[in-house]
Write a protein that holds these residues in place. Structure first.
Motif, PDB file in Angstrom:
ATOM      1  N   LEU A   1      29.389 -30.449  -5.179  1.00 48.06           N
ATOM      2  CA  LEU A   1      30.792 -30.088  -5.023  1.00 48.06           C
ATOM      3  C   LEU A   1      31.713 -31.303  -5.056  1.00 48.06           C
ATOM      4  O   LEU A   1      32.566 -31.441  -5.921  1.00 48.06           O
ATOM      5  CB  LEU A   1      31.011 -29.291  -3.724  1.00 48.06           C
ATOM      6  N   VAL A   2      31.529 -32.204  -4.108  1.00 53.76           N
ATOM      7  CA  VAL A   2      32.418 -33.365  -4.004  1.00 53.76           C
ATOM      8  C   VAL A   2      32.246 -34.280  -5.202  1.00 53.76           C
ATOM      9  O   VAL A   2      33.222 -34.789  -5.769  1.00 53.76           O
ATOM     10  CB  VAL A   2      32.148 -34.126  -2.688  1.00 53.76           C
ATOM     11  N   GLY A   3      31.005 -34.529  -5.636  1.00 54.97           N
ATOM     12  CA  GLY A   3      30.768 -35.418  -6.755  1.00 54.97           C
ATOM     13  C   GLY A   3      31.387 -34.913  -8.041  1.00 54.97           C
ATOM     14  O   GLY A   3      31.951 -35.683  -8.830  1.00 54.97           O
ATOM     15  N   ALA A   4      31.308 -33.591  -8.280  1.00 60.49           N
ATOM     16  CA  ALA A   4      31.906 -33.024  -9.491  1.00 60.49           C
ATOM     17  C   ALA A   4      33.417 -33.187  -9.482  1.00 60.49           C
ATOM     18  O   ALA A   4      34.035 -33.500 -10.512  1.00 60.49           O
ATOM     19  CB  ALA A   4      31.523 -31.543  -9.599  1.00 60.49           C
ATOM     20  N   VAL A   5      34.042 -33.019  -8.327  1.00 62.39           N
ATOM     21  CA  VAL A   5      35.499 -33.178  -8.233  1.00 62.39           C
ATOM     22  C   VAL A   5      35.901 -34.626  -8.483  1.00 62.39           C
ATOM     23  O   VAL A   5      36.847 -34.908  -9.234  1.00 62.39           O
ATOM     24  CB  VAL A   5      35.984 -32.694  -6.847  1.00 62.39           C
ATOM     25  N   VAL A   6      35.179 -35.571  -7.883  1.00 64.97           N
ATOM     26  CA  VAL A   6      35.526 -36.977  -8.032  1.00 64.97           C
ATOM     27  C   VAL A   6      35.332 -37.445  -9.469  1.00 64.97           C
ATOM     28  O   VAL A   6      36.209 -38.109 -10.058  1.00 64.97           O
ATOM     29  CB  VAL A   6      34.686 -37.834  -7.060  1.00 64.97           C
ATOM     30  N   SER A   7      34.182 -37.126 -10.078  1.00 61.36           N
ATOM     31  CA  SER A   7      33.932 -37.566 -11.449  1.00 61.36           C
ATOM     32  C   SER A   7      34.893 -36.904 -12.433  1.00 61.36           C
ATOM     33  O   SER A   7      35.382 -37.548 -13.370  1.00 61.36           O
ATOM     34  CB  SER A   7      32.483 -37.259 -11.835  1.00 61.36           C
ATOM     35  N   GLY A   8      35.191 -35.623 -12.241  1.00 57.77           N
ATOM     36  CA  GLY A   8      36.165 -34.955 -13.109  1.00 57.77           C
ATOM     37  C   GLY A   8      37.549 -35.542 -12.971  1.00 57.77           C
ATOM     38  O   GLY A   8      38.261 -35.738 -13.966  1.00 57.77           O
ATOM     39  N   ALA A   9      37.952 -35.854 -11.722  1.00 56.62           N
ATOM     40  CA  ALA A   9      39.265 -36.474 -11.514  1.00 56.62           C
ATOM     41  C   ALA A   9      39.330 -37.851 -12.161  1.00 56.62           C
ATOM     42  O   ALA A   9      40.372 -38.236 -12.720  1.00 56.62           O
ATOM     43  CB  ALA A   9      39.549 -36.577 -10.020  1.00 56.62           C
ATOM     44  N   LEU A  10      38.221 -38.603 -12.111  1.00 54.22           N
ATOM     45  CA  LEU A  10      38.198 -39.910 -12.758  1.00 54.22           C
ATOM     46  C   LEU A  10      38.398 -39.788 -14.265  1.00 54.22           C
ATOM     47  O   LEU A  10      39.175 -40.553 -14.875  1.00 54.22           O
ATOM     48  CB  LEU A  10      36.868 -40.596 -12.459  1.00 54.22           C
ATOM     49  N   ALA A  11      37.731 -38.824 -14.901  1.00 54.60           N
ATOM     50  CA  ALA A  11      37.903 -38.623 -16.343  1.00 54.60           C
ATOM     51  C   ALA A  11      39.333 -38.206 -16.677  1.00 54.60           C
ATOM     52  O   ALA A  11      39.918 -38.684 -17.668  1.00 54.60           O
ATOM     53  CB  ALA A  11      36.914 -37.563 -16.827  1.00 54.60           C
ATOM     54  N   VAL A  12      39.929 -37.351 -15.849  1.00 54.41           N
ATOM     55  CA  VAL A  12      41.304 -36.917 -16.106  1.00 54.41           C
ATOM     56  C   VAL A  12      42.280 -38.074 -15.954  1.00 54.41           C
ATOM     57  O   VAL A  12      43.225 -38.230 -16.754  1.00 54.41           O
ATOM     58  CB  VAL A  12      41.665 -35.754 -15.159  1.00 54.41           C
ATOM     59  N   VAL A  13      42.088 -38.925 -14.946  1.00 52.43           N
ATOM     60  CA  VAL A  13      42.981 -40.072 -14.738  1.00 52.43           C
ATOM     61  C   VAL A  13      42.894 -41.043 -15.911  1.00 52.43           C
ATOM     62  O   VAL A  13      43.918 -41.554 -16.410  1.00 52.43           O
ATOM     63  CB  VAL A  13      42.639 -40.766 -13.404  1.00 52.43           C
ATOM     64  N   VAL A  14      41.672 -41.331 -16.369  1.00 50.03           N
ATOM     65  CA  VAL A  14      41.519 -42.227 -17.518  1.00 50.03           C
ATOM     66  C   VAL A  14      42.196 -41.640 -18.751  1.00 50.03           C
ATOM     67  O   VAL A  14      42.883 -42.349 -19.512  1.00 50.03           O
ATOM     68  CB  VAL A  14      40.023 -42.501 -17.779  1.00 50.03           C
ATOM     69  N   ALA A  15      42.038 -40.327 -18.956  1.00 51.15           N
ATOM     70  CA  ALA A  15      42.704 -39.694 -20.097  1.00 51.15           C
ATOM     71  C   ALA A  15      44.216 -39.732 -19.949  1.00 51.15           C
ATOM     72  O   ALA A  15      44.951 -39.900 -20.941  1.00 51.15           O
ATOM     73  CB  ALA A  15      42.223 -38.251 -20.234  1.00 51.15           C
ATOM     74  N   LEU A  16      44.705 -39.605 -18.708  1.00 51.66           N
ATOM     75  CA  LEU A  16      46.153 -39.602 -18.491  1.00 51.66           C
ATOM     76  C   LEU A  16      46.777 -40.957 -18.790  1.00 51.66           C
ATOM     77  O   LEU A  16      47.806 -41.051 -19.474  1.00 51.66           O
ATOM     78  CB  LEU A  16      46.445 -39.182 -17.048  1.00 51.66           C
ATOM     79  N   VAL A  17      46.174 -42.033 -18.306  1.00 49.95           N
ATOM     80  CA  VAL A  17      46.791 -43.357 -18.452  1.00 49.95           C
ATOM     81  C   VAL A  17      46.525 -43.967 -19.822  1.00 49.95           C
ATOM     82  O   VAL A  17      47.149 -44.968 -20.184  1.00 49.95           O
ATOM     83  CB  VAL A  17      46.281 -44.319 -17.356  1.00 49.95           C
ATOM     84  N   THR A  18      45.617 -43.380 -20.589  1.00 43.62           N
ATOM     85  CA  THR A  18      45.316 -43.957 -21.903  1.00 43.62           C
ATOM     86  C   THR A  18      45.812 -43.094 -23.062  1.00 43.62           C
ATOM     87  O   THR A  18      46.225 -43.624 -24.105  1.00 43.62           O
ATOM     88  CB  THR A  18      43.803 -44.170 -22.061  1.00 43.62           C
ATOM     89  N   GLN A  19      45.759 -41.765 -22.916  1.00 44.09           N
ATOM     90  CA  GLN A  19      46.086 -40.886 -24.037  1.00 44.09           C
ATOM     91  C   GLN A  19      47.283 -39.974 -23.777  1.00 44.09           C
ATOM     92  O   GLN A  19      47.720 -39.284 -24.679  1.00 44.09           O
ATOM     93  CB  GLN A  19      44.864 -40.026 -24.388  1.00 44.09           C
ATOM     94  N   GLY A  20      47.755 -39.920 -22.556  1.00 47.75           N
ATOM     95  CA  GLY A  20      48.928 -39.106 -22.279  1.00 47.75           C
ATOM     96  C   GLY A  20      48.614 -37.822 -21.547  1.00 47.75           C
ATOM     97  O   GLY A  20      47.460 -37.503 -21.243  1.00 47.75           O
ATOM     98  N   VAL A  21      49.689 -37.073 -21.291  1.00 47.11           N
ATOM     99  CA  VAL A  21      49.582 -35.875 -20.465  1.00 47.11           C
ATOM    100  C   VAL A  21      48.790 -34.780 -21.174  1.00 47.11           C
ATOM    101  O   VAL A  21      47.953 -34.100 -20.560  1.00 47.11           O
ATOM    102  CB  VAL A  21      50.993 -35.377 -20.086  1.00 47.11           C
ATOM    103  N   PHE A  22      49.036 -34.572 -22.480  1.00 42.87           N
ATOM    104  CA  PHE A  22      48.350 -33.493 -23.189  1.00 42.87           C
ATOM    105  C   PHE A  22      46.838 -33.692 -23.175  1.00 42.87           C
ATOM    106  O   PHE A  22      46.078 -32.755 -22.904  1.00 42.87           O
ATOM    107  CB  PHE A  22      48.868 -33.420 -24.629  1.00 42.87           C
ATOM    108  N   THR A  23      46.399 -34.917 -23.456  1.00 45.90           N
ATOM    109  CA  THR A  23      44.959 -35.192 -23.447  1.00 45.90           C
ATOM    110  C   THR A  23      44.383 -35.018 -22.044  1.00 45.90           C
ATOM    111  O   THR A  23      43.252 -34.547 -21.879  1.00 45.90           O
ATOM    112  CB  THR A  23      44.698 -36.613 -23.959  1.00 45.90           C
ATOM    113  N   ALA A  24      45.167 -35.417 -21.031  1.00 43.57           N
ATOM    114  CA  ALA A  24      44.693 -35.242 -19.656  1.00 43.57           C
ATOM    115  C   ALA A  24      44.526 -33.767 -19.316  1.00 43.57           C
ATOM    116  O   ALA A  24      43.547 -33.372 -18.663  1.00 43.57           O
ATOM    117  CB  ALA A  24      45.667 -35.903 -18.679  1.00 43.57           C
ATOM    118  N   VAL A  25      45.465 -32.934 -19.757  1.00 42.77           N
ATOM    119  CA  VAL A  25      45.353 -31.496 -19.494  1.00 42.77           C
ATOM    120  C   VAL A  25      44.139 -30.913 -20.215  1.00 42.77           C
ATOM    121  O   VAL A  25      43.397 -30.093 -19.653  1.00 42.77           O
ATOM    122  CB  VAL A  25      46.642 -30.786 -19.918  1.00 42.77           C
TER     123      VAL A  25
END
Length: 438
Positions: A313-337
């Motif tokens: 549970l916790v690990g999936a949330v943390v790793s998924g949030a990490l991937a979303v943050v990297v996508a947000l700061v590198t590719q923008g909001v659409f890629t993060a979504v």
């Protein structure tokens, strides 16, 4: 004639008379004492109570005067206090030797993964020593290669990632300025200034944390070595170690514990094997999704997703949030979504289809128990405690269920006598029967 003999005669007569009187008084006192002792209460004159006097009931035993519920609560209360004290002492001991406990727990998890390979090689005719050595070498080489690959990928992409993060921050800033949230340039500059001041104010703490990192590295290397040696001995001599452990159990409880041990090991093996398969599927599909979305460091992120999947549970949330943050700061909001959609889709398929199918009912733990156990394990021993908490709960649940079933079957066997047996016949001793077969 002299008068002396007459005086002596009178003195003797007086003493004789006095002695007789003392004897009479002593006899009279003894008669009165005998009469007093032999006198019954009915012989004494006790005046009857008046008619208006209330009847006074006899006082009960103080233990019987306490209500039943209070007595039960008191009996359960002091036993709970003893159990709580024992648990507190046990936790203090575990905290004192936390490194050793985590290393041995990691060795158990690794052994649960590698032991089927050793058993398969033994069935093929390979001796125990070479089978153990070959399996351990291959297993540790694979784990070492995974760690090296993650480090290599991060070091190779760190320069490009830093530039992409800077560009992403600029894009995020422009998006906030043009967003409907009405964020001004002054507010953004104020936030950046506060972050810089916070970093400058905590420079000493960051430096001390860097110095403490040396100690952390030494402890990590020590724990790795302990885990490696423990894994080797568990793979090579696990059966004899378990038989020696059984000798520490009281003889009456030994048959039940001897049967619960293999059941617990099967549960642990199934849990670790199923978790590895589920984590691998998560890492592959989420990694492919973020790779096709052009998120940088897709492979290292996939490896992080695989490793964090061992924390339920916790690990999936943390790793998924990490991937979303990297996508947000590198590719923008659409890629993060889109990354968030991929992560949520894979995790929903995993939670509702893969885990029930792969893990099965033997290691199924209620989500509330998972959350509470992960939280407690993290509070006690950090990330290592969070990883070990859920398999510990699953194994404990299996052991408790097996011992409960064994106790019921043992009581049933002892209560049913063979035909023709009498009450004076021999009775089977508790604990002599074999545990029920799975």
């Amino acid at each position: 004639m002299s008068r002396v003999p007459g005086w002596l005669g009178r003195l003797g007569a007086g003493l004789t008379e006095m002695s007789e009187r003392w004897n009479e008084r002593r006899a009279e006192a003894e008669r009165e004492r005998d009469e007093t002792e032999s006198r019954t209460p009915s012989d004494e004159h006790v005046p009857p109570p008046p008619d208006y006097a209330p009847d006074v009931p006899a006082r009960p035993d103080p233990a019987l005067a306490v209500p039943w519920g209070v007595r039960v609560a008191a009996e359960a209360g002091w036993r709970l206090l003893v159990l709580a004290g024992t648990l507190w002492v046990l936790m203090r001991i575990i905290s004192a030797v936390q490194l050793v406990v985590l290393a041995f727990a990691s060795a158990l998890l690794i052994t649960a993964i590698l032991q089927p390979t050793v058993a398969r090689l033994r069935r093929l005719g390979v001796p125990r020593g070479p089978a153990t050595a070959l399996t351990a070498i291959l297993g540790f080489v694979v784990m070492g290669l995974i760690g090296w690959f993650v480090t290599w990928q991060v070091m190779e992409n760190i320069d490009d990632l830093s530039g992409q993060i800077q560009d992403g921050i600029d894009e995020l800033r422009n998006w906030l300025l043009n967003s409907p949230f009405h964020v001004t340039d002054k507010q953004i500059n104020e936030i950046a200034k506060n972050l810089r001041e916070a970093v400058g104010a905590n420079t000493d703490q960051i430096t001390s944390a860097g110095l403490e990192g040396v100690t952390v590295v030494v402890e990590a290397l020590t724990g790795i070595l302990l885990a490696v040696f423990s894994t080797l001995f568990l793979l090579y001599d696990g059966k004899r170690i378990w038989e020696w452990t059984l000798k520490l159990v009281p003889a009456a409880a030994r048959p039940g514990v001897a049967g619960a041990g293999p059941a617990a090991w099967r549960t642990l093996t199934a849990y670790v094997r199923g978790t590895v398969i589920v984590a691998l599927i998560d890492a592959i599909f989420i990694g492919l999704g973020i790779y096709f979305l052009d998120v940088p460091m897709a492979v290292p992120l996939a490896v992080f997703i695989f490793l964090f999947a061992f924390i339920p549970l916790v690990g999936a949330v943390v790793s998924g949030a990490l991937a979303v943050v990297v996508a947000l700061v590198t590719q923008g909001v659409f890629t993060a979504v889109m990354t968030l959609a991929v992560v949520l889709a894979v995790q929903q398929i995993e939670g509702h289809i893969l885990q029930p199918f792969i893990l099965g009912r033997a290691v199924r733990v209620h989500p509330l128990a998972v959350v509470l156990s992960v939280a407690c394990g993290g509070m006690v021993a950090g990330i290592g405690g969070a990883v070990v908490a859920v398999p510990l709960v699953a194994v404990t649940n299996t052991v408790a269920g097996y011992l409960r079933a064994y106790s019921r079957q043992s009581a049933l066997r002892h209560s049913v006598r063979p035909r023709g047996a009498t009450a004076a016949g021999p009775v089977e001793k508790p604990g002599t029967s074999e545990p029920p077969s799975e």
